[in-house]
Design an enzyme around this catalytic site. Structure first.
Site, PDB file in Angstrom:
ATOM      1  N   LYS A  30       3.824 -19.929 -46.173  1.00  0.00           N
ATOM      2  CA  LYS A  30       5.101 -20.360 -46.760  1.00  0.00           C
ATOM      3  C   LYS A  30       4.853 -21.344 -47.914  1.00  0.00           C
ATOM      4  O   LYS A  30       5.368 -21.148 -49.009  1.00  0.00           O
ATOM      5  CB  LYS A  30       5.997 -21.019 -45.702  1.00  0.00           C
ATOM      6  CG  LYS A  30       6.345 -20.100 -44.527  1.00  0.00           C
ATOM      7  CD  LYS A  30       7.412 -20.701 -43.630  1.00  0.00           C
ATOM      8  CE  LYS A  30       6.944 -21.902 -42.810  1.00  0.00           C
ATOM      9  NZ  LYS A  30       5.956 -21.580 -41.761  1.00  0.00           N
ATOM     10  N   ARG A  77      14.500 -24.657 -37.878  1.00  0.00           N
ATOM     11  CA  ARG A  77      13.455 -24.294 -36.915  1.00  0.00           C
ATOM     12  C   ARG A  77      14.023 -24.092 -35.519  1.00  0.00           C
ATOM     13  O   ARG A  77      13.279 -23.764 -34.598  1.00  0.00           O
ATOM     14  CB  ARG A  77      12.415 -25.412 -36.863  1.00  0.00           C
ATOM     15  CG  ARG A  77      11.073 -25.032 -37.494  1.00  0.00           C
ATOM     16  CD  ARG A  77      10.183 -26.218 -37.309  1.00  0.00           C
ATOM     17  NE  ARG A  77       8.791 -26.026 -37.539  1.00  0.00           N
ATOM     18  CZ  ARG A  77       8.163 -26.245 -38.685  1.00  0.00           C
ATOM     19  NH1 ARG A  77       8.833 -26.553 -39.761  1.00  0.00           N
ATOM     20  NH2 ARG A  77       6.852 -26.140 -38.766  1.00  0.00           N
ATOM     21  N   ARG A 137      -6.947 -23.852 -43.653  1.00  0.00           N
ATOM     22  CA  ARG A 137      -6.166 -24.899 -44.331  1.00  0.00           C
ATOM     23  C   ARG A 137      -6.646 -26.295 -43.920  1.00  0.00           C
ATOM     24  O   ARG A 137      -6.625 -27.220 -44.731  1.00  0.00           O
ATOM     25  CB  ARG A 137      -4.680 -24.722 -43.974  1.00  0.00           C
ATOM     26  CG  ARG A 137      -3.767 -25.695 -44.700  1.00  0.00           C
ATOM     27  CD  ARG A 137      -2.310 -25.346 -44.511  1.00  0.00           C
ATOM     28  NE  ARG A 137      -1.845 -25.600 -43.152  1.00  0.00           N
ATOM     29  CZ  ARG A 137      -0.668 -25.210 -42.680  1.00  0.00           C
ATOM     30  NH1 ARG A 137       0.162 -24.524 -43.452  1.00  0.00           N
ATOM     31  NH2 ARG A 137      -0.302 -25.488 -41.454  1.00  0.00           N
ATOM     32  N   ARG A 177      -4.653 -31.914 -43.085  1.00  0.00           N
ATOM     33  CA  ARG A 177      -3.477 -32.306 -42.304  1.00  0.00           C
ATOM     34  C   ARG A 177      -3.885 -32.626 -40.871  1.00  0.00           C
ATOM     35  O   ARG A 177      -4.587 -31.838 -40.240  1.00  0.00           O
ATOM     36  CB  ARG A 177      -2.460 -31.155 -42.274  1.00  0.00           C
ATOM     37  CG  ARG A 177      -1.475 -31.196 -43.400  1.00  0.00           C
ATOM     38  CD  ARG A 177      -0.594 -29.981 -43.396  1.00  0.00           C
ATOM     39  NE  ARG A 177       0.151 -29.781 -42.150  1.00  0.00           N
ATOM     40  CZ  ARG A 177       1.123 -28.895 -42.018  1.00  0.00           C
ATOM     41  NH1 ARG A 177       1.482 -28.141 -43.046  1.00  0.00           N
ATOM     42  NH2 ARG A 177       1.758 -28.756 -40.879  1.00  0.00           N
ATOM     43  N   ARG A 199       1.880 -25.890 -31.587  1.00  0.00           N
ATOM     44  CA  ARG A 199       2.800 -25.507 -32.669  1.00  0.00           C
ATOM     45  C   ARG A 199       3.121 -24.015 -32.586  1.00  0.00           C
ATOM     46  O   ARG A 199       4.243 -23.608 -32.840  1.00  0.00           O
ATOM     47  CB  ARG A 199       2.197 -25.871 -34.028  1.00  0.00           C
ATOM     48  CG  ARG A 199       2.350 -27.366 -34.305  1.00  0.00           C
ATOM     49  CD  ARG A 199       1.407 -27.871 -35.361  1.00  0.00           C
ATOM     50  NE  ARG A 199       1.555 -27.226 -36.630  1.00  0.00           N
ATOM     51  CZ  ARG A 199       0.548 -27.065 -37.507  1.00  0.00           C
ATOM     52  NH1 ARG A 199      -0.653 -27.495 -37.205  1.00  0.00           N
ATOM     53  NH2 ARG A 199       0.767 -26.484 -38.644  1.00  0.00           N
TER      54      ARG A 199
HETATM   55  P1  AMP Z   1       5.344 -27.870 -41.378  1.00  0.00           P
HETATM   56  O1  AMP Z   1       4.761 -28.572 -42.557  1.00  0.00           O
HETATM   57  O2  AMP Z   1       6.592 -27.088 -41.724  1.00  0.00           O
HETATM   58  O3  AMP Z   1       4.327 -27.048 -40.624  1.00  0.00           O
HETATM   59  O4  AMP Z   1       5.841 -29.008 -40.379  1.00  0.00           O
HETATM   60  C1  AMP Z   1       4.932 -29.920 -39.782  1.00  0.00           C
HETATM   61  C2  AMP Z   1       5.582 -30.590 -38.587  1.00  0.00           C
HETATM   62  O5  AMP Z   1       6.747 -31.325 -39.001  1.00  0.00           O
HETATM   63  C3  AMP Z   1       6.109 -29.633 -37.525  1.00  0.00           C
HETATM   64  O6  AMP Z   1       5.091 -29.236 -36.609  1.00  0.00           O
HETATM   65  C4  AMP Z   1       7.172 -30.513 -36.845  1.00  0.00           C
HETATM   66  O7  AMP Z   1       6.587 -31.476 -36.008  1.00  0.00           O
HETATM   67  C5  AMP Z   1       7.791 -31.247 -38.021  1.00  0.00           C
HETATM   68  N1  AMP Z   1       8.907 -30.476 -38.610  1.00  0.00           N
HETATM   69  C6  AMP Z   1       8.952 -29.877 -39.838  1.00  0.00           C
HETATM   70  N2  AMP Z   1      10.119 -29.258 -40.048  1.00  0.00           N
HETATM   71  C7  AMP Z   1      10.847 -29.445 -38.911  1.00  0.00           C
HETATM   72  C8  AMP Z   1      12.139 -29.034 -38.481  1.00  0.00           C
HETATM   73  N3  AMP Z   1      12.931 -28.274 -39.268  1.00  0.00           N
HETATM   74  N4  AMP Z   1      12.554 -29.419 -37.250  1.00  0.00           N
HETATM   75  C9  AMP Z   1      11.795 -30.179 -36.455  1.00  0.00           C
HETATM   76  N5  AMP Z   1      10.557 -30.594 -36.782  1.00  0.00           N
HETATM   77  C10 AMP Z   1      10.081 -30.245 -37.994  1.00  0.00           C
END
Ligand code: AMP
Length: 190
Positions: A14, A89, A128, A134, A146
């Protein structure tokens, strides 16, 4: 305004695809994960609350991300729309998004879903981890959590957007350019 949701499991690509999409269609890229990581880096109260959840591979509370997204909708000007990456999400977040947009008589344009099989998720995240550093990519048990969270809470959105007639699935297996071409072919028709 166009409101695109960029959907897919962790590691689907993404973030990688978002840059070209926003440039081609004059969209504002809103990644809730990135917004949360910058709150953590800034040491804000919100960041402090989110940190332990993110590092455990859990979701932060719906109200937190909903508030961040609504604030951006109000403050960002001069774009043709938004590309939501990592939001919604949960079904509750998707319903909150519909309500937010209904206030200005708008709605979600499409849910562009990049699909890859589970074994590839782990491979992509491991790759990654070496590049981006990260914290939530580094520990296998956090990555596993996750993926579990995705299946338990996020995957249900596929049926939600299918029912709304807005679900557009893209095969995420292939080179960055191949996947990008498939996405553009779809978005050119939206
Ligand atoms: P991402 O960068 O989208 O993989 O997000 C990293 C982490 O941020 C996720 O594993 C969640 O802990 C938190 N996070 C990101 N977006 C959301 C969301 N829409 N709702 C809840 N937690 C989120």
């Amino acid at each position: 305004m166009k409101y695109y949701i960029l959907f897919g499991p962790p590691g689907a690509g993404k973030g990688t695809q978002a840059g070209a999409m926003v440039a081609r269609y004059n969209l504002c890229h809103l990644s809730t994960g990135e917004l949360l990581r910058s709150e953590i880096a800034a040491g804000s109260e919100l960041g402090l609350k989110a940190k332990s959840l993110i590092e455990a591979g859990e979701l932060v509370p719906d109200e937190v991300v909903e508030g961040m997204i609504e604030a951006k909708f109000k403050s960002v000007k001069g774009v043709g729309g938004f590309l939501l990456d990592g939001f919604p999400r949960t079904i509750a977040q998707a319903e909150a998004l519909d309500k937010m947009l209904a206030k200005t008589e708008e709605s979600v344009t499409a849910c562009i879903s990049i699909m890859i099989p589970d074994p590839l998720i782990q491979e992509r995240i491991a790759h990654r981890a070496q590049i981006e550093g990260r914290a939530d990519d580094a520990k296998p048990e956090v990555v596993q959590n996750r993926i579990r969270t995705y299946h338990a809470k996020t995957e249900a959105l596929i049926d939600f957007y299918k029912a709304a007639g807005k679900y557009q699935e893209i095969d995420g297996v292939g080179t960055i350019e191949e996947v990008q071409k498939r996405i553009f072919a779809q978005m050119d028709q939206d």
